[in-house]
Write an enzyme that holds these catalytic residues in place. Structure first.
Site, short mmCIF file in Angstrom:
data_model
loop_
_atom_site.label_atom_id
_atom_site.label_comp_id
_atom_site.label_asym_id
_atom_site.label_seq_id
_atom_site.Cartn_x
_atom_site.Cartn_y
_atom_site.Cartn_z
N LYS A 112 0.83 -1.21 0.00
CA LYS A 112 0.00 0.00 0.00
C LYS A 112 0.87 1.27 0.00
O LYS A 112 0.45 2.31 -0.48
CB LYS A 112 -0.92 0.02 1.22
CG LYS A 112 -1.81 -1.20 1.43
CD LYS A 112 -3.01 -1.22 0.50
CE LYS A 112 -4.11 -2.19 0.92
NZ LYS A 112 -3.75 -3.62 0.88
C1 LIG Z 1 -4.36 -4.69 0.32
C2 LIG Z 1 -3.60 -5.97 0.28
C3 LIG Z 1 -3.88 -6.96 -0.68
C4 LIG Z 1 -5.03 -6.85 -1.67
O1 LIG Z 1 -4.78 -5.90 -2.67
P1 LIG Z 1 -5.95 -5.38 -3.64
O2 LIG Z 1 -5.33 -4.31 -4.44
O3 LIG Z 1 -7.02 -4.85 -2.71
O4 LIG Z 1 -6.43 -6.52 -4.44
C5 LIG Z 1 -3.08 -8.09 -0.70
N1 LIG Z 1 -2.08 -8.25 0.19
C6 LIG Z 1 -1.80 -7.33 1.14
C7 LIG Z 1 -0.70 -7.60 2.10
C8 LIG Z 1 -2.54 -6.16 1.21
O5 LIG Z 1 -2.26 -5.25 2.16
#
Ligand SMILES: *Cc1c(COP(=O)(O)O)cnc(C)c1O
Length: 461
Positions: A112
């Site tokens: 993120k």
């Molecule tokens: C947010 C997240 C995901 C999922 O990602 P999307 O873009 O919502 O599909 C997968 N793994 C981790 C560790 C995350 O923080």
């Protein structure tokens, strides 16, 4: 660059607006009106470039002329300056033809950060120059909250309200949010579940009094700015593995479909991607869709991969829009069915098109833990459970692919110490970014599951 809504009935806006707003006024999500393109030579010219250089070139295509290239360069360099690996998003070979793209080198150790560190700075820049202020309200089950707080803490133009379910996020995840001391950050622990938090956020966005008094923004992946910043690492990884001459495949641990959609976008822009593997845990609404053409809600189960525990992936609407040849009315109809009946179905041609773009694999928790254990015993490398879902899916898929396959690693294993300990039998080393939080004071307010209480606090601040 113009942005249009997936439901076809909202004003056309520019990147600056698309990178601050949440849903469009018609309830849809914003997407570029047309896909910016990279030629073969332009992709070839990215070879050997640093991550930030690739980011400048890719993000510039989405921003259009709302920012000068010099200012954009500065924002990007600033955004990734604190990452703990000089390559920012290193690609590691696991075995011949199989690679791990490590997206956990940012300040909060999940992928993120790659979107939010840029987006937070871009929003701040845009608000300052327009003399605007923004109130961002979000709900988190973990990673989004900490990454947003890290990116927005200290901004004088943004007030951030982040709701998490009281005692339902891990100790470390809570500390990553609550040890922030910036005055513009408001951490609220809600007596309820993540869904209750999300419902409160929705109420706030629909509240006429709040909307009259505050300009509201979102930082979840319905915000196009996040997707734009995530397209970068697809280009960065692919050119290292031979693009544009070679097509590359990606296996993506999927929750809200934002990461997958960024890969799809890179492909639309001209990056040769052979397959994108949509990897799910037991919450397999997407796998079932790609198998049957039916999108059907089934409730959420808790797993060892909490960021993938979703009932409906919000960004799926963006791909649906393209699958339906950008017919906003059709999208509106299907989304209404999903809301009212808990399901919708697409026709055989649409399903065929969807399968032409994506493979979808479901991996259960036992398999996930086994994959972590197996990789550790073979190589000594420990990966986080979300990354392990994608690695396991890649193993299913490996046999049919001739192109290099990149597993996207979305979090540092130290964020999920219990599952790692259970899988490999040893404790994972806690990096200093997390260890230092254990001695820091926490600051958060516990609130009831009641939107009026939240509203009062927002107006009092
Ligand atoms: C947010 C997240 C995901 C999922 O990602 P999307 O873009 O919502 O599909 C997968 N793994 C981790 C560790 C995350 O923080």
């Amino acid at each position: 660059m113009d942005y249009i809504s997936t439901r076809g009935d909202a004003p056309v806006i520019d990147f600056e607006h698309a990178a601050t707003c949440g849903l469009a006024t018609d309830g849809g999500l914003y997407v570029p009106a047309s896909w910016p393109k990279f030629s073969h030579d332009e992709i070839a010219s990215l070879k050997g470039s640093s991550y930030t250089k690739v980011a400048e070139k890719v993000i510039a295509r989405f921003v259009g002329d709302s920012i000068s290239s010099e200012e954009l360069k500065q924002l990007i360099e600033f955004a990734y300056a604190d990452f703990d690996d000089p390559q920012i998003a290193p690609v590691r070979e696991l075995r011949e033809g199989l690679y791990l793209l490590e997206l956990f080198h940012g300040p909060t150790l999940s992928f993120k950060d790659y979107a939010l560190q840029f987006l937070g700075r871009f929003m701040d820049w845009s608000l300052q120059r327009n003399n605007h202020r923004l109130t961002v309200v979000g709900a988190t089950s973990g990673d989004t909250g900490s990454a947003a707080i890290s990116a927005i803490g200290g901004s004088s133009a943004i007030e951030l309200y982040m709701l998490h379910p009281f005692q339902r996020v891990s100790d470390m995840q809570r500390r990553q949010m609550t040890t922030n001391q910036d005055q513009n950050i408001h951490n609220y622990a809600v007596d309820g579940t993540f869904d209750d938090c999300q419902a409160m956020v929705k109420d706030i966005f629909n509240d006429t009094e709040v909307r009259a008094r505050r300009s509201l923004g979102a930082v979840n992946s319905i915000n196009w700015g996040r997707i734009a910043a995530q397209v970068v690492y697809y280009f960065y990884a692919a050119v290292q593995l031979g693009s544009p001459e070679t097509a590359v495949s990606f296996a993506v641990p999927t929750g809200n479909f934002g990461n997958v959609f960024a890969g799809y976008t890179a492909n639309r822009m001209g990056l040769p991607i052979e397959r994108i593997v949509v990897c799910s845990n037991e919450n397999d609404i997407l796998t079932r869709f790609f198998e049957t053409g039916v999108m059907k809600k089934q409730g959420v189960r808790q797993t060892v991969t909490p960021s993938m525990d979703i009932e409906v992936s919000s960004n799926f609407e963006r791909i649906l829009f393209d699958l339906l040849e950008r017919d906003g009315q059709q999208v509106t109809k299907l989304m209404r069915k999903l809301r009212e009946n808990g399901q919708f179905e697409v026709g055989p041609d649409t399903l065929q098109r969807a399968r032409g773009q994506f493979d979808a694999v479901r991996v259960d928790q036992q398999e996930t833990c086994e994959v972590i254990a197996h990789l550790y015993s073979e190589t000594g490398t420990i990966i986080d459970p979300h990354s392990a879902v994608a690695l396991s899916a890649a193993d299913h898929f490996d046999a049919v692919s001739s192109s290099p396959l990149v597993v996207i690693s979305t979090a540092h294993p130290a964020k999920f110490p219990e599952t790692i300990k259970r899988s490999v039998g040893t404790d994972v080393l806690i990096p200093s970014q997390l260890a230092r939080l254990l001695d820091m004071p926490e600051r958060y307010r516990r609130i009831s599951n009641n939107t009026n209480e939240l509203k009062k606090l927002m107006f009092a601040a």
